[in-house]
Write an enzyme that holds these catalytic residues in place. Structure first.
Site, mmCIF file in Angstrom:
data_model
loop_
_atom_site.group_PDB
_atom_site.id
_atom_site.type_symbol
_atom_site.label_atom_id
_atom_site.label_comp_id
_atom_site.label_asym_id
_atom_site.label_seq_id
_atom_site.Cartn_x
_atom_site.Cartn_y
_atom_site.Cartn_z
ATOM 1 N N CYS A 147 0.823 -1.217 0.000
ATOM 2 C CA CYS A 147 0.000 0.000 0.000
ATOM 3 C C CYS A 147 0.856 1.266 0.000
ATOM 4 O O CYS A 147 2.045 1.224 0.271
ATOM 5 C CB CYS A 147 -0.881 0.044 1.229
ATOM 6 S SG CYS A 147 -1.904 -1.395 1.452
ATOM 7 N N GLY B 244 -0.934 0.545 -4.653
ATOM 8 C CA GLY B 244 -2.219 -0.034 -4.276
ATOM 9 C C GLY B 244 -3.336 0.553 -5.104
ATOM 10 O O GLY B 244 -3.493 1.774 -5.133
ATOM 11 N N ASN C 176 0.684 0.763 5.782
ATOM 12 C CA ASN C 176 1.327 -0.001 4.715
ATOM 13 C C ASN C 176 2.164 -1.087 5.379
ATOM 14 O O ASN C 176 3.008 -0.798 6.220
ATOM 15 C CB ASN C 176 2.221 0.905 3.865
ATOM 16 C CG ASN C 176 3.136 0.142 2.919
ATOM 17 O OD1 ASN C 176 4.186 0.634 2.551
ATOM 18 N ND2 ASN C 176 2.746 -1.065 2.522
ATOM 19 N N GLY C 177 1.920 -2.324 4.967
ATOM 20 C CA GLY C 177 2.660 -3.446 5.541
ATOM 21 C C GLY C 177 1.688 -4.557 5.883
ATOM 22 O O GLY C 177 0.560 -4.570 5.414
ATOM 23 N N TYR D 270 11.251 -4.286 -7.550
ATOM 24 C CA TYR D 270 10.019 -4.059 -8.285
ATOM 25 C C TYR D 270 9.077 -3.010 -7.693
ATOM 26 O O TYR D 270 8.517 -2.193 -8.424
ATOM 27 C CB TYR D 270 9.235 -5.373 -8.413
ATOM 28 C CG TYR D 270 7.835 -5.183 -8.947
ATOM 29 C CD1 TYR D 270 7.593 -5.116 -10.318
ATOM 30 C CD2 TYR D 270 6.753 -5.022 -8.079
ATOM 31 C CE1 TYR D 270 6.305 -4.901 -10.809
ATOM 32 C CE2 TYR D 270 5.470 -4.806 -8.569
ATOM 33 C CZ TYR D 270 5.250 -4.747 -9.925
ATOM 34 O OH TYR D 270 3.990 -4.531 -10.406
#
Ligand code: 5GP
Ligand code: MG
Length: 487
Positions: free
Chosen positions: A23, A50, A124-125, A269
């Site tokens: 995210c 995201g 995020n995570g 990436y």
């Protein structure tokens, strides 16, 4: 470090969907600025992290309003909805699901009560002790100090509920009490009516940076988002650090000792090429991976082509190092992202043609080196190889700028279940045959790590090595849809 053995069968994502990104989070404290618009542009810059849902919460000092929905940032917001989000603080989020399904209820920022107001939070995570956190919330509910109704099914809403603290604990204090109890990866932005907060897990698995505006502060998942809103990079939020920003200025708290283990796949990436993580520009790391790959897996060929866009920097590095010309052999449609319209059966059979189409004039009769950043299930390269053969390629040599992905990620990337990972159980020659390529070469783990110019012990390489830097809980306490099971 936990070393996973062959018996590890944790399945994070049993659904059949493609690999997805971590995210994006964004926060801004800037009196006198249009904070909702800044958050909107910040999230726009983080859209690659995201694409399932997006949301922004804003505070005017008295109350917090949140607007969130399924879809891309540009689909969720328009001038009118941004206009409703007035104030001097905002936090924003764009989501893809790791814990909790992809539903409206799970869109972020989440809202929860504090002892004297409201907290809005974006994460995020992925947390690995959600089961313990769920128990903590249940205890608080039983004691009458937690939220009364049911809470949604993601790890983030558990954190939001636990931030409520006890009567007369400040949000700062309850956050500092709670964070050492969280396990897994978390880069958080949150706020109450008056203060913007940012916090990062002690490993710093996911990135998080602090920036300065002329009249305020910004925190964002990636440094590229700072550039886009005109903020200058100050520094990273450190692993194990919480920052609080309000009219008294910026305060910092180290809530746990640093044990840096940044995700190496961010360099491979996930992150934008124009982002800097722990001092290294992501684009440079990717070009360097291509150079390494050329030295490790040389081949006689006429043309190096990338699998766009993610394979491009490594293809440039491969071409430079090998002396083989670089060319564009595949054209990518820039508008193919996550879409809510499922392709018809006819279109599905054309596979990834919607996304990639070969340039026959470049390809026919040539010996090609095809570079991509990673192979997860192998679908992309299998389709690419077939397309290039149909377009008349003489030879196809696939080169991958990350090592074989063999292990699931529990810290925020939703790759696939272990059984679906093509490199889990297949050797190089078998994978090559399954793709239909003439040869296949993956970069070595050492080559990848060297290219990032990070210390090996400060990186998480679990998806390649099975060495998990944050202990995993027992199997029955872990799983993406765990919170949706009856308990
Ligand atoms: P495969 O087709 O082998 O299942 O997946 C590999 C392809 O997916 C590569 O082209 C790579 O660039 C892309 N990819 C790798 N990791 C991720 C990810 O986390 N999210 C998305 N959306 N694509 C990914
Ligand atoms: Mg790709």
């Amino acid at each position: 470090m936990a070393r996973a053995d062959g018996r590890l069968t944790h399945e994070l994502n049993p659904q059949d969907k493609g690999p997805q990104d971590a995210c994006g989070v964004f926060g801004v404290w800037a009196p006198g600025e249009d904070v909702a618009k800044l958050a909107y542009f910040g999230l726009y810059a983080l859209q690659h992290r995201g694409q399932e849902s997006a949301g922004i919460a804003a505070s005017n000092g008295r109350q917090i309003l949140v607007f969130r929905d399924m879809g891309l940032v540009s689909q969720v917001f328009d001038e009118a909805s941004l206009e409703t989000l007035q104030g001097h603080i905002a936090v924003g989020h764009c989501r893809y699901s790791t814990t909790g399904g992809s539903t409206w209820e799970n869109a972020q920022p989440t809202l929860g009560p504090t002892y004297d107001g409201t907290v809005a939070l974006g994460h995020n995570g992925n947390l690995t002790n959600t089961a313990d956190l769920r128990d903590m919330v249940a205890e608080r509910q039983a004691a009458g100090t937690g939220p009364a109704g049911p809470i949604s099914t993601n790890d983030t809403s558990l954190v939001t509920a636990l931030l409520a603290g006890d009567a007369d604990t400040t949000l700062t204090q309850s956050a500092l009490d709670l964070f050492p109890k969280l396990r897994g990866a978390y880069s958080l932005v949150f706020m109450d009516e008056n203060t913007l907060y940012a916090a990062r897990d002690p490993q710093g698995v996911r990135p998080l940076v602090l920036g300065r505006l002329e009249r305020g502060w910004v925190v964002a998942s990636e440094s590229a988002a700072l550039d886009i809103v005109g903020a200058s990079m100050v520094r990273e939020v450190e692993p194990g650090e919480m920052i609080a920003i309000d009219e008294d200025g910026l305060r910092t708290y180290q809530f746990a000792p640093k044990k840096r283990a940044g995700c190496v796949f961010e360099y491979v990436y996930l992150a934008r090429p124009d982002t800097t993580i722990n001092g290294e520009v992501v684009h440079s790391a990717r070009v360097e991976m291509g150079r390494h790959l050329a030295r490790e897996h040389p081949v006689d060929a006429d043309l190096v082509i990338p699998t766009p866009e993610s394979g491009t920097p490594a293809a440039v590095g491969y071409a430079e190092e090998s002396g083989i010309p670089f060319g564009q052999g595949l054209v990518k449609n820039a508008y193919v992202g996550r879409t809510f319209i499922q392709p018809s059966q006819t279109i599905r059979q054309l596979g990834i043609r919607l996304k990639l189409n070969p340039l026959k004039e470049m390809i026919a009769g040539k010996r090609l080196v095809v570079v991509d950043d990673s192979i997860v299930r192998g679908n992309t390269q299998r389709a690419v190889v077939r397309m290039l053969r149909e377009a008349g390629a003489a030879e196809i040599h696939v080169r991958i700028s990350s090592p074989p992905i063999k292990w699931p990620c529990f810290y925020g990337i939703d790759f696939a279940s272990r059984a679906e990972l093509i490199a889990n159980g297949l050797e190089n020659d078998d994978i090559c045959a399954s793709l239909g390529a003439d040869t296949l070469g993956y970069i070595s783990i050492d080559g990848m790590i060297e290219s990032t110019r990070q210390e090996r012990r400060q990186l998480c390489t679990a998806c390649f090595t099975g060495e998990y830097p944050i202990d995993l809980p027992a199997e029955d306490r872990l799983g993406k849809n765990l919170l949706e099971l009856p308990f």
